[in-house]
Design a protein around this motif. Structure first.
Motif, PDB file in Angstrom:
ATOM      1  N   MET A 220      67.054   4.341  60.581  1.00  0.00           N
ATOM      2  CA  MET A 220      65.670   4.496  60.134  1.00  0.00           C
ATOM      3  C   MET A 220      65.253   3.305  59.286  1.00  0.00           C
ATOM      4  O   MET A 220      64.155   2.754  59.445  1.00  0.00           O
ATOM      5  CB  MET A 220      65.528   5.789  59.319  1.00  0.00           C
ATOM      6  CG  MET A 220      65.504   7.064  60.136  1.00  0.00           C
ATOM      7  SD  MET A 220      63.901   7.401  60.928  1.00  0.00           S
ATOM      8  CE  MET A 220      62.896   7.798  59.505  1.00  0.00           C
ATOM      9  N   GLN A 221      66.135   2.882  58.385  1.00  0.00           N
ATOM     10  CA  GLN A 221      65.826   1.741  57.526  1.00  0.00           C
ATOM     11  C   GLN A 221      65.629   0.468  58.338  1.00  0.00           C
ATOM     12  O   GLN A 221      64.795  -0.375  57.996  1.00  0.00           O
ATOM     13  CB  GLN A 221      66.946   1.536  56.507  1.00  0.00           C
ATOM     14  CG  GLN A 221      67.049   2.632  55.457  1.00  0.00           C
ATOM     15  CD  GLN A 221      68.204   2.400  54.503  1.00  0.00           C
ATOM     16  OE1 GLN A 221      69.041   1.513  54.710  1.00  0.00           O
ATOM     17  NE2 GLN A 221      68.269   3.194  53.453  1.00  0.00           N
ATOM     18  N   GLY A 223      64.548   0.317  61.368  1.00  0.00           N
ATOM     19  CA  GLY A 223      63.492   0.458  62.360  1.00  0.00           C
ATOM     20  C   GLY A 223      63.983   0.782  63.748  1.00  0.00           C
ATOM     21  O   GLY A 223      63.215   0.712  64.716  1.00  0.00           O
ATOM     22  N   LEU A 225      65.213   3.735  64.546  1.00  0.00           N
ATOM     23  CA  LEU A 225      64.942   5.161  64.732  1.00  0.00           C
ATOM     24  C   LEU A 225      63.696   5.492  63.929  1.00  0.00           C
ATOM     25  O   LEU A 225      63.589   5.097  62.762  1.00  0.00           O
ATOM     26  CB  LEU A 225      66.136   5.994  64.251  1.00  0.00           C
ATOM     27  CG  LEU A 225      66.033   7.511  64.383  1.00  0.00           C
ATOM     28  CD1 LEU A 225      66.004   7.914  65.862  1.00  0.00           C
ATOM     29  CD2 LEU A 225      67.210   8.195  63.689  1.00  0.00           C
ATOM     30  N   THR A 226      62.766   6.200  64.535  1.00  0.00           N
ATOM     31  CA  THR A 226      61.512   6.510  63.848  1.00  0.00           C
ATOM     32  C   THR A 226      61.298   8.003  63.631  1.00  0.00           C
ATOM     33  O   THR A 226      60.424   8.387  62.859  1.00  0.00           O
ATOM     34  CB  THR A 226      60.313   5.948  64.637  1.00  0.00           C
ATOM     35  OG1 THR A 226      60.334   6.490  65.965  1.00  0.00           O
ATOM     36  CG2 THR A 226      60.388   4.425  64.707  1.00  0.00           C
ATOM     37  N   ASN A 227      62.067   8.820  64.308  1.00  0.00           N
ATOM     38  CA  ASN A 227      61.908  10.272  64.192  1.00  0.00           C
ATOM     39  C   ASN A 227      62.761  10.795  63.046  1.00  0.00           C
ATOM     40  O   ASN A 227      63.989  10.799  63.130  1.00  0.00           O
ATOM     41  CB  ASN A 227      62.300  10.945  65.506  1.00  0.00           C
ATOM     42  CG  ASN A 227      61.924  12.415  65.531  1.00  0.00           C
ATOM     43  OD1 ASN A 227      62.134  13.143  64.575  1.00  0.00           O
ATOM     44  ND2 ASN A 227      61.359  12.846  66.645  1.00  0.00           N
ATOM     45  N   ILE A 228      62.115  11.241  61.979  1.00  0.00           N
ATOM     46  CA  ILE A 228      62.843  11.682  60.794  1.00  0.00           C
ATOM     47  C   ILE A 228      63.661  12.936  61.074  1.00  0.00           C
ATOM     48  O   ILE A 228      64.707  13.157  60.467  1.00  0.00           O
ATOM     49  CB  ILE A 228      61.869  11.919  59.618  1.00  0.00           C
ATOM     50  CG1 ILE A 228      62.654  12.079  58.308  1.00  0.00           C
ATOM     51  CG2 ILE A 228      60.972  13.129  59.881  1.00  0.00           C
ATOM     52  CD1 ILE A 228      61.783  12.107  57.076  1.00  0.00           C
TER      53      ILE A 228
END
Length: 260
Positions: A220-221, A223, A225-228
């Motif tokens: 996520m950090q 970029g 992966l965008t789905n929390i």
């Protein structure tokens, strides 16, 4: 303007994050005896290995800019992920290894590992969520009061509070509950590596499990992966696997090594 209800939620979450270790103690008290020295040692080792030594390495390797940007994230995001997850795993699990080797002669029951994990995870919860909520409250008060000092803050910092849905604060505390459970389980695994003959391989296993548990968050950090919700799913799955292994080790240790 930041709603007063949101500020109250931030305050409640911050207080709850500080109370988490004591809540875990209350819940686990029937299964484990709290050992106060390992608990305090868990706090101290996390402070030294994760918040000091690991951060020094991050400064050297990642060379963050004054505004917080890291070139490696944009140039080699997967390399950033691999570095981040294994740096955290190696430093924190080595800290556990050091702690259990240090107390091996005096704390031979698995309860000490659980106590260590509560201290380790509890301090992390206070440092990550508690301080985060405190910063958010200060920023929210500054925004609501129209303080001139707000103009000196990064725009992103203000936007973070303004755009944050209220339920994300509740998710933050749930994440800490999962993370604390993970830290307790990892502590049991490394403790078993120290105390059980021929189980040294549990130490590198703990590093791997820790790294995998952090993978989705690191993605996520970076970029990638965008789905929390996928990020939390990854954390929950790895926490469940780690807890399963730890529960088996507790039963094995109490049955064959150290009967309570």
């Amino acid at each position: 303007m930041i709603p007063q209800s949101e500020i109250v939620i931030m305050a409640a979450v911050g207080v709850l994050s500080i109370l988490l270790p004591f809540i875990f103690m209350f819940i686990l008290r029937k299964k484990f005896k709290i050992r106060w020295l390992p608990f305090i040692l868990g706090i101290g080792v996390f402070l030294v290995f994760a918040l000091i030594l690991e951060q020094i390495l991050h400064v050297i390797v990642l060379s963050p800019q004054p505004d917080g940007t890291i070139a490696l994230i944009s140039s080699s995001p997967w390399l950033y992920v691999l570095y981040g997850i294994f740096a955290a795993g190696i430093f924190e699990e080595t800290g556990r290894l050091f702690a259990f080797l240090l107390t091996k002669k005096h704390y031979r029951d698995v309860d000490s590992a659980v106590s260590y994990g509560i201290g380790h995870g509890g301090f992390e919860a206070a440092a990550v969520v508690g301080l985060g909520m405190l910063n958010g409250i200060i920023l929210a008060v500054m925004i609501n009061s129209g303080s001139d000092a707000i103009s000196a803050l990064p725009v992103a910092a203000e936007d973070l509070v303004v755009s944050q849905p209220w339920y994300m604060y509740l998710i933050a505390i749930m994440e800490r509950v999962i993370a604390m459970s993970l830290h307790i389980a990892l502590s049991v695994i490394v403790f078993s590596a120290v105390m059980m003959k021929g189980k040294w391989w549990l130490y590198p296993l703990a590093i791997l499990l820790h790294a995998l548990a952090n993978t989705a968050a690191a993605m996520m950090q970076a970029g990638l992966l965008t789905n929390i919700y996928l990020m939390y799913a990854g954390l929950i799955i790895m926490a469940a696997i780690t807890i399963f292994i730890a529960v088996r080790l507790v039963k094995d240790y109490r049955t064959n090594i150290y009967s309570l």
